[in-house]
Design an enzyme around this catalytic site. Structure first.
Site, mmCIF file in Angstrom:
data_model
loop_
_atom_site.group_PDB
_atom_site.id
_atom_site.type_symbol
_atom_site.label_atom_id
_atom_site.label_comp_id
_atom_site.label_asym_id
_atom_site.label_seq_id
_atom_site.Cartn_x
_atom_site.Cartn_y
_atom_site.Cartn_z
ATOM 1 N N GLU A 103 -0.286 -0.102 -17.566
ATOM 2 C CA GLU A 103 -1.202 0.223 -18.879
ATOM 3 C C GLU A 103 -0.448 2.254 -19.006
ATOM 4 O OE1 GLU A 103 -4.932 1.719 -17.034
ATOM 5 O OE2 GLU A 103 -4.490 1.987 -15.278
ATOM 6 N N THR A 125 2.094 -4.679 -13.089
ATOM 7 C CA THR A 125 1.255 -4.591 -12.263
ATOM 8 C C THR A 125 1.037 -5.170 -11.007
ATOM 9 O OG1 THR A 125 -0.586 -2.954 -11.358
ATOM 10 C CG2 THR A 125 -0.383 -4.282 -14.175
ATOM 11 N N ASP A 127 -1.649 -4.534 -9.431
ATOM 12 C CA ASP A 127 -2.900 -4.145 -9.388
ATOM 13 C C ASP A 127 -3.730 -5.363 -10.644
ATOM 14 O OD1 ASP A 127 -2.480 -1.877 -7.759
ATOM 15 O OD2 ASP A 127 -3.596 -0.465 -9.892
ATOM 16 N N MET A 169 -4.325 -0.874 -1.703
ATOM 17 C CA MET A 169 -4.000 -1.026 -3.232
ATOM 18 C C MET A 169 -5.379 -1.182 -4.337
ATOM 19 S SD MET A 169 0.109 0.412 -3.901
ATOM 20 C CE MET A 169 0.549 1.819 -3.331
ATOM 21 N N GLU A 221 -8.063 2.042 -2.172
ATOM 22 C CA GLU A 221 -8.050 2.828 -2.360
ATOM 23 C C GLU A 221 -9.007 3.404 -3.279
ATOM 24 O OE1 GLU A 221 -3.937 3.927 -3.177
ATOM 25 O OE2 GLU A 221 -4.600 2.615 -5.435
ATOM 26 N N ARG A 265 -11.037 0.986 13.361
ATOM 27 C CA ARG A 265 -9.620 1.450 13.426
ATOM 28 C C ARG A 265 -9.126 1.069 11.723
ATOM 29 N NH1 ARG A 265 -7.241 2.391 18.309
ATOM 30 N NH2 ARG A 265 -8.922 2.539 19.748
ATOM 31 N N HIS A 271 2.379 0.791 0.116
ATOM 32 C CA HIS A 271 3.855 0.387 -0.157
ATOM 33 C C HIS A 271 4.156 -0.791 0.557
ATOM 34 C CE1 HIS A 271 3.505 4.434 -1.729
ATOM 35 N NE2 HIS A 271 3.976 3.918 -2.829
ATOM 36 N N GLN A 273 2.648 -3.638 -0.210
ATOM 37 C CA GLN A 273 2.069 -5.004 -0.980
ATOM 38 C C GLN A 273 3.219 -4.891 -2.496
ATOM 39 O OE1 GLN A 273 -1.970 -3.559 -1.508
ATOM 40 N NE2 GLN A 273 -1.394 -1.843 -0.395
ATOM 41 N N ARG A 274 4.054 -3.548 -2.629
ATOM 42 C CA ARG A 274 4.649 -3.988 -3.535
ATOM 43 C C ARG A 274 6.259 -4.052 -3.638
ATOM 44 N NH1 ARG A 274 2.932 1.623 -6.603
ATOM 45 N NH2 ARG A 274 4.727 2.375 -6.384
HETATM 46 O O1 F6P Z 1 0.719 0.282 -9.265
HETATM 47 C C1 F6P Z 1 -0.394 0.558 -9.496
HETATM 48 C C2 F6P Z 1 -0.505 1.046 -7.926
HETATM 49 O O2 F6P Z 1 -0.349 -0.009 -7.245
HETATM 50 C C3 F6P Z 1 -2.100 1.829 -7.457
HETATM 51 O O3 F6P Z 1 -2.500 0.558 -6.868
HETATM 52 C C4 F6P Z 1 -1.428 2.541 -6.948
HETATM 53 O O4 F6P Z 1 -2.526 4.015 -6.226
HETATM 54 C C5 F6P Z 1 -0.072 3.568 -6.987
HETATM 55 O O5 F6P Z 1 0.492 2.874 -7.299
HETATM 56 C C6 F6P Z 1 1.018 4.227 -5.562
HETATM 57 O O6 F6P Z 1 1.840 4.568 -6.584
HETATM 58 P P1 F6P Z 1 3.143 5.310 -6.115
HETATM 59 O O7 F6P Z 1 2.584 5.544 -4.610
HETATM 60 O O8 F6P Z 1 4.185 4.757 -5.890
HETATM 61 O O9 F6P Z 1 3.078 6.457 -6.681
#
Ligand code: F6P
Length: 341
Positions: A103, A125, A127, A169, A221, A265, A271, A273-274
């Site tokens: 976005e 994204t 997200d 995330m 988050e 816990r 990250h 996830q990415r």
């Molecule tokens: O790309 C969006 C996102 O995954 C959000 O959910 C998260 O808050 C953000 O990226 C965190 O990104 P970075 O830590 O890489 O700046």
């Protein structure tokens, strides 16, 4: 014609598949030339442009990340930003851009298009919160990773009869939390769209213990407790005004342990996830977005974004796609309330 390509914002599995789709079709069918702008809008601002052709996109389809690099640089926040972007494009003979981003990146694209830059957008994204498209690529991969983590956490939670909180995330929207939480059979799912009642969460946790199962709580988050506020990592903001999130999982585990007298816990997936290789679905969607983006460039249909509607790829105006954030509708969230507790 020479076309510039950039990837902005947080990285996302499938970015390379889009770049490959754009370049392969552009070179093979329209004899276009390409240039890569390094690190999103930063490369456009600071004139960092790299060669991009068929050799550069060979073998990148299954690779995570982006071969062009990414950043959260916002040219609209820099003195004379739009002029500097235009100068870079002119210096390299780039007459149109493919902007691949979420976005924030796409909002900049919409503004630069209003200021006369010829470009098309591609939504990315993990997200899944970009408006105008049913799905963004990267989301399916992230949900797969989070689901696998939840499956693993179930067995360790059961072994120790403790609560395990999984923080995923999702800054403004709870798509990952909801999809992975449902797929992973979570007992509590908390999303930014629905402020939660900590007493209710503890009641769900306790009822789960009563039937001799260990609770797994999935929290986005960006989720906030009623009467509470967003938990942030630190107060520094990026050029789009975002603070760094994370911490709600720790907070929840502490409160659950304190209020119920049981062990709790937290695992923060962050990250993970990415990163890594995109799922087959994300490769498919990203490839299709790339092929359709270059088609939009050929049609000179600038100021549009490729989007998935059902199974069809369509073009939507960037202005429309960037007017808001796609959030989880209350009725969809409520569908799963039967599983809570
Ligand atoms: O790309 C969006 C996102 O995954 C959000 O959910 C998260 O808050 C953000 O990226 C965190 O990104 P970075 O830590 O890489 O700046």
């Amino acid at each position: 014609m020479k076309v510039g390509v950039l990837t902005g914002g947080g990285d996302c599995p499938g970015l390379n598949a889009v770049i490959r789709g754009v370049v392969r079709k552009g070179v093979q069918e329209y004899a276009y030339e390409f240039a890569g702008l390094r690190d999103g809008w930063r490369g456009a601002l600071e004139d960092e442009v790299v060669p991009l052709g068929v050799p550069e996109v060979r073998g990148i389809l299954p690779r995570g990340g982006t071969i062009l690099g990414s950043s959260r640089t916002n040219p609209l926040k820099h003195d004379d930003g739009p002029r500097r972007v235009r100068d870079t494009l002119a210096a390299h003979g780039i007459s149109a851009l493919v902007v691949i981003g979420g976005e924030d990146t796409l909002r900049v694209a919409a503004e630069l298009h209003r200021q006369g830059i010829r470009l098309v957008g591609v939504p990315k994204t993990i997200d899944n919160d970009v408006c105008g498209t049913d799905w963004t690529f990267g989301f399916d991969t992230a949900v797969g990773i989070a689901t696998e983590a939840i499956d693993r956490l179930h067995t360790t939670a059961e072994s120790h009869m403790r609560t395990l909180v999984v923080e995923v995330m999702g800054r403004h929207s709870g798509w990952i939390a909801l999809h992975a939480g449902v797929a992973g059979g979570a007992n509590v799912i908390l999303v930014p769209e629905r402020p939660f009642d900590i007493d209710q969460v503890c009641a769900w946790v306790q009822s789960r213990f009563e039937i001799k199962y260990a609770p797994v709580v999935v929290v986005a988050e960006g989720a906030v407790p009623m009467d509470g506020q967003l938990v942030v990592k630190d107060r520094t903001v990026d050029e789009f005004g975002h603070v760094r999130l994370s911490g709600i999982g720790e907070w929840l585990a502490r409160e659950i342990a304190r209020r119920t007298g049981t062990d709790a816990r937290t695992t923060v997936l962050g990250h993970v996830q990415r990163g890594g290789t995109p799922s087959a679905f994300d490769r498919w969607l990203a490839t299709r977005f790339g092929l359709h983006a270059i088609e939009a460039i050929k049609d000179e249909d600038f100021g549009t974004m490729t989007a998935l509607h059902g199974t069809r790829i369509v073009r939507v105006p960037l202005d429309e796609a960037t007017a808001g954030t796609k959030t989880v509708e209350p009725s969809l969230y409520d569908e799963f309330s039967v599983f809570f507790g």
